[in-house]
Design a protein around this motif. Structure first.
Motif, PDB file in Angstrom:
ATOM      1  N   ASP A  12       0.830  -1.209   0.000  1.00  0.00           N
ATOM      2  CA  ASP A  12       0.000   0.000   0.000  1.00  0.00           C
ATOM      3  C   ASP A  12       0.863   1.257   0.000  1.00  0.00           C
ATOM      4  O   ASP A  12       0.581   2.230  -0.699  1.00  0.00           O
ATOM      5  CB  ASP A  12      -0.930   0.009   1.218  1.00  0.00           C
ATOM      6  CG  ASP A  12      -2.021  -1.042   1.125  1.00  0.00           C
ATOM      7  OD1 ASP A  12      -2.284  -1.529   0.000  1.00  0.00           O
ATOM      8  OD2 ASP A  12      -2.605  -1.367   2.186  1.00  0.00           O
ATOM      9  N   LEU A  13       1.909   1.234   0.801  1.00  0.00           N
ATOM     10  CA  LEU A  13       2.819   2.380   0.850  1.00  0.00           C
ATOM     11  C   LEU A  13       3.507   2.594  -0.493  1.00  0.00           C
ATOM     12  O   LEU A  13       3.656   3.729  -0.959  1.00  0.00           O
ATOM     13  CB  LEU A  13       3.858   2.174   1.955  1.00  0.00           C
ATOM     14  CG  LEU A  13       4.876   3.299   2.145  1.00  0.00           C
ATOM     15  CD1 LEU A  13       4.171   4.589   2.544  1.00  0.00           C
ATOM     16  CD2 LEU A  13       5.910   2.914   3.180  1.00  0.00           C
ATOM     17  N   ASP A  14       3.912   1.501  -1.129  1.00  0.00           N
ATOM     18  CA  ASP A  14       4.542   1.598  -2.455  1.00  0.00           C
ATOM     19  C   ASP A  14       3.580   2.194  -3.474  1.00  0.00           C
ATOM     20  O   ASP A  14       3.968   3.036  -4.295  1.00  0.00           O
ATOM     21  CB  ASP A  14       5.006   0.214  -2.897  1.00  0.00           C
ATOM     22  CG  ASP A  14       5.857   0.269  -4.144  1.00  0.00           C
ATOM     23  OD1 ASP A  14       6.650   1.238  -4.274  1.00  0.00           O
ATOM     24  OD2 ASP A  14       5.740  -0.646  -4.984  1.00  0.00           O
ATOM     25  N   ALA A  15       2.322   1.797  -3.414  1.00  0.00           N
ATOM     26  CA  ALA A  15       1.316   2.335  -4.347  1.00  0.00           C
ATOM     27  C   ALA A  15       1.094   3.820  -4.086  1.00  0.00           C
ATOM     28  O   ALA A  15       0.972   4.625  -5.025  1.00  0.00           O
ATOM     29  CB  ALA A  15       0.014   1.565  -4.210  1.00  0.00           C
ATOM     30  N   LYS A  16       1.053   4.206  -2.821  1.00  0.00           N
ATOM     31  CA  LYS A  16       0.878   5.627  -2.490  1.00  0.00           C
ATOM     32  C   LYS A  16       2.074   6.454  -2.961  1.00  0.00           C
ATOM     33  O   LYS A  16       1.913   7.559  -3.478  1.00  0.00           O
ATOM     34  CB  LYS A  16       0.688   5.795  -0.983  1.00  0.00           C
ATOM     35  CG  LYS A  16      -0.659   5.338  -0.484  1.00  0.00           C
ATOM     36  CD  LYS A  16      -0.756   5.513   1.024  1.00  0.00           C
ATOM     37  CE  LYS A  16      -2.051   4.965   1.570  1.00  0.00           C
ATOM     38  NZ  LYS A  16      -2.121   5.115   3.035  1.00  0.00           N
ATOM     39  N   LEU A  17       3.277   5.915  -2.767  1.00  0.00           N
ATOM     40  CA  LEU A  17       4.479   6.627  -3.224  1.00  0.00           C
ATOM     41  C   LEU A  17       4.496   6.767  -4.738  1.00  0.00           C
ATOM     42  O   LEU A  17       4.868   7.817  -5.267  1.00  0.00           O
ATOM     43  CB  LEU A  17       5.741   5.904  -2.751  1.00  0.00           C
ATOM     44  CG  LEU A  17       6.117   6.102  -1.289  1.00  0.00           C
ATOM     45  CD1 LEU A  17       7.289   5.214  -0.922  1.00  0.00           C
ATOM     46  CD2 LEU A  17       6.445   7.546  -1.021  1.00  0.00           C
ATOM     47  N   ALA A  18       4.101   5.729  -5.449  1.00  0.00           N
ATOM     48  CA  ALA A  18       4.059   5.799  -6.911  1.00  0.00           C
ATOM     49  C   ALA A  18       3.044   6.831  -7.376  1.00  0.00           C
ATOM     50  O   ALA A  18       3.304   7.597  -8.312  1.00  0.00           O
ATOM     51  CB  ALA A  18       3.739   4.425  -7.491  1.00  0.00           C
TER      52      ALA A  18
END
Length: 137
Positions: A12-18
């Protein structure tokens, strides 16, 4: 369940950062940045001092090698000053062109460096200078 929870949080954090990075504006190129007049002035002073210093150093080194103590140092110092002035003028022209972009964004004359109607075959029609030949008369 505890093994899956941290992995899901990281995904989820990776998706938010992207998504955040995709939403950010692309930074301007170095040539497109706006410089204050003080920055431009310091750049010109640095170019001038660098030209003088390099010319002085080359002249001093050649004088030491060839035994012509003040002659080559003076000549190369003057050449360094001339090179510094040339670079300063180029910088001034670059800054002036960036402050007053032409129609195509490449400077006052556009992509060709010519003013509108200058040197192209339709210049007589654009300026109306040759009305007799415009309609094939």
């Amino acid at each position: 369940m505890s093994d899956q929870d941290p992995k899901r949080k990281l995904d989820d954090l990776d998706a938010k950062l992207a998504a955040y990075k995709a939403g950010q504006k692309v930074g301007k190129a170095h040539q497109e940045e706006h410089y204050s007049q003080a920055n431009v002035a310091w750049r010109m002073v640095t170019e001038m001092v660098a030209g003088l210093g390099i010319g002085f150093g080359i002249g001093f080194g050649l004088d030491a090698l060839l035994g012509t103590k003040p002659f080559l140092m003076v000549v190369f110092a003057l050449l360094g000053v001339a090179a510094g002035i040339k670079v300063m003028l180029r910088t001034a022209k670059e800054v002036q062109a960036s402050m007053n972009p032409g129609p195509a964004g490449t400077g006052p004359g556009g992509a060709t460096g010519k003013s509108p109607g200058e040197g192209d075959e339709n210049s007589a029609r654009i300026t109306g200078a040759d009305e007799g030949k415009r309609d094939g008369d």
